[in-house]
Design an enzyme around this catalytic site. Structure first.
Site, PDB file in Angstrom:
ATOM      1  N   SER A 183       0.833  -1.200   0.000  1.00 23.08           N
ATOM      2  CA  SER A 183       0.000   0.000   0.000  1.00 23.08           C
ATOM      3  C   SER A 183       0.870   1.255   0.000  1.00 23.08           C
ATOM      4  O   SER A 183       1.649   1.458  -0.931  1.00 23.08           O
ATOM      5  CB  SER A 183      -0.957  -0.047   1.196  1.00 23.08           C
ATOM      6  N   ASP A 186      -9.996  -3.042  -6.106  1.00 23.74           N
ATOM      7  CA  ASP A 186      -9.503  -2.387  -4.898  1.00 23.74           C
ATOM      8  C   ASP A 186     -10.214  -1.040  -4.737  1.00 23.74           C
ATOM      9  O   ASP A 186     -10.089  -0.159  -5.588  1.00 23.74           O
ATOM     10  CB  ASP A 186      -7.990  -2.176  -5.022  1.00 23.74           C
ATOM     11  N   HIS A 206      -8.489  -4.352  -1.241  1.00 21.97           N
ATOM     12  CA  HIS A 206      -7.241  -3.702  -0.831  1.00 21.97           C
ATOM     13  C   HIS A 206      -6.561  -4.544   0.232  1.00 21.97           C
ATOM     14  O   HIS A 206      -7.036  -4.644   1.368  1.00 21.97           O
ATOM     15  CB  HIS A 206      -7.514  -2.300  -0.286  1.00 21.97           C
TER      16      HIS A 206
END
Length: 431
Positions: free
Chosen positions: A209, A338, A367
């Site tokens: 991320s 996502d 995600h």
């Protein structure tokens, strides 16, 4: 076609992928290695879309245990001074037993190195070493991270450490600096220290991320000069301004994701309120009243780093352009559904331009979700497969800053006039 949780997998890279030689002398290329490393993606059909996959993370399954010892570094950068933490994975039974002595001020399964242990750090072994960057406000304790690295640690063949973003995972800050998506100096210093302390270890990178964004920016800034031999980035938001606007454009994005992310950053700022008030002119009362992530970035990132708006920060800190300057084999994993790292931000064109990169997308996964039936996490499989292949089957010395026999700079297909590393926030990387 998707059916009962079976995701569609696609790969994007240049028509002529990076040539790579194996240790047995056979020729291959980066795309072939990535395709062999990525297994079929069969996810839990009950978690049928990106929201379900993402929100199921809140169930907080225990995940595989990974134990750490923490070392505190003093930053060597003249401008970005202060301290930061790095957690080193440990497997020795005696070290694992020290969990009973754990400091409640540290994350689970984490203790500090003793002075004697710090003095003994360093070796001449050639075990591969993995440098990991976690996601927004996270740390080495995160379940998604442990699912990905546990098989490597448990194999006994790898060493690993997690660079903790300043202020995260109960680390202390000694200046007014937390971190942002351009914050590459701590990972750069850590990698230099590892190369000096463990000179024979091949180094690899892994980011999740926001940590994936930081790692990609670092790789772009370093180019072929990085000591890293290869890397994987997972759920990189790539174009932060696009992902932010997409979140703000929907009810669930604005009032759930933006609020949850904003709450986590507000909690981080609350823990370091005294330092922020001592070292900055930020109005902490205003900062701690912000509900959403973009509001927090406006109240903290802008005055701290000099950005006029949070949108300017997002554009400047995005890593899609940095992808053009990466000069080590890079596998990028993203789920198209996502809801946080929007599919509209995926750098298909950039990946199709740089033979050092392969963008692998799955149609399902959310995600940092990719939950399988039974609670496993699919993303750990391609991460481990790719890293093991690069570390143990590839002749790493055969990889250099050339593409099909030609030196490259900028955009190898269409000339070098475009500088993918041009930034509006000027940082002297050599200080």
């Amino acid at each position: 076609m998707e059916w009962l949780g079976r995701a569609i997998i696609d790969f994007t890279t240049t028509p002529k992928s990076l040539n790579i030689k194996k240790k047995d002398g056979k020729a291959t290329d980066l795309l072939e290695i990535c395709k062999s490393a990525v297994p079929p993606c069969q996810l839990n059909p009950l978690l049928f879309n990106g929201h379900a996959q993402t929100m199921w993370t809140a169930a907080k399954a225990h995940g595989p245990p990974v134990h750490y010892k923490r070392k505190i570094f003093e930053a060597d950068h003249a401008e970005f001074n202060g301290s930061y933490a790095v957690d080193f994975a440990v497997t020795d039974p005696a070290d694992v037993e020290r969990e009973e002595e754990a400091d409640p001020s540290l994350p689970p399964r984490t203790v500090n190195f003793t002075e004697a242990e710090l003095a003994k750090m360093g070796s001449d072994d050639s075990r591969p070493m993995l440098v990991i960057l976690h996601g927004l406000s996270g740390g080495s304790h995160e379940v998604y991270l442990r699912f990905a690295i546990a098989p490597l640690i448990e194999s006994g063949k790898w060493e690993a450490c997690v660079v903790i973003s300043r202020g995260c995972a109960h680390s202390k800050i000694t200046t007014g600096l937390l971190y942002n998506a351009r914050a590459t100096w701590d990972v750069r210093q850590t990698i230099k220290w590892l190369k000096k302390t463990y000179p024979n270890r091949p180094l690899f990178g892994l980011g999740f991320s926001l940590g994936a964004c930081i790692l990609t920016n670092y790789l772009g800034e370093e180019g072929s000069a990085t000591p890293l031999k290869a890397a994987v980035v997972v759920a990189n938001p790539w174009a932060l301004h696009i992902s932010s606007k997409m979140l703000q454009s929907s009810f669930i994005g604005h009032h759930v994701y933006q609020r949850v992310l904003g709450t986590s950053m507000r909690a981080l700022a609350t823990r370091h309120k005294a330092e922020l008030e001592q070292h900055t002119n930020i109005d902490t009362a205003h900062l701690l009243s912000r509900k959403y992530l973009y509001e927090f970035d406006r109240a903290y990132q802008c005055p701290t780093w000099g950005y006029p708006t949070e949108e300017a920060y997002y554009r400047d800190a995005s890593s899609s352009d940095s992808l053009l300057a990466v000069r080590v084999p890079l596998l990028a994993l993203n789920a198209v559904d996502d809801p946080i790292a929007s599919w509209l931000s995926l750098p298909y064109a950039e990946a199709a331009t740089n033979p050092y990169t392969v963008l692998c997308t799955t149609s399902l996964g959310g995600h940092l979700g990719w939950f399988e039936i039974g609670g496993g996490r699919w993303h750990g499989k391609p991460v481990c497969n790719f890293l093991n292949h690069m570390a143990f089957e590839v002749d790493l010395d055969s990889i250099h800053n050339e593409v099909n026999g030609k030196r490259t700079s900028g955009n190898p297909e269409n000339g070098t006039n475009f500088d993918p590393l041009r930034r509006k926030m000027h940082v002297n990387l050599n200080q």
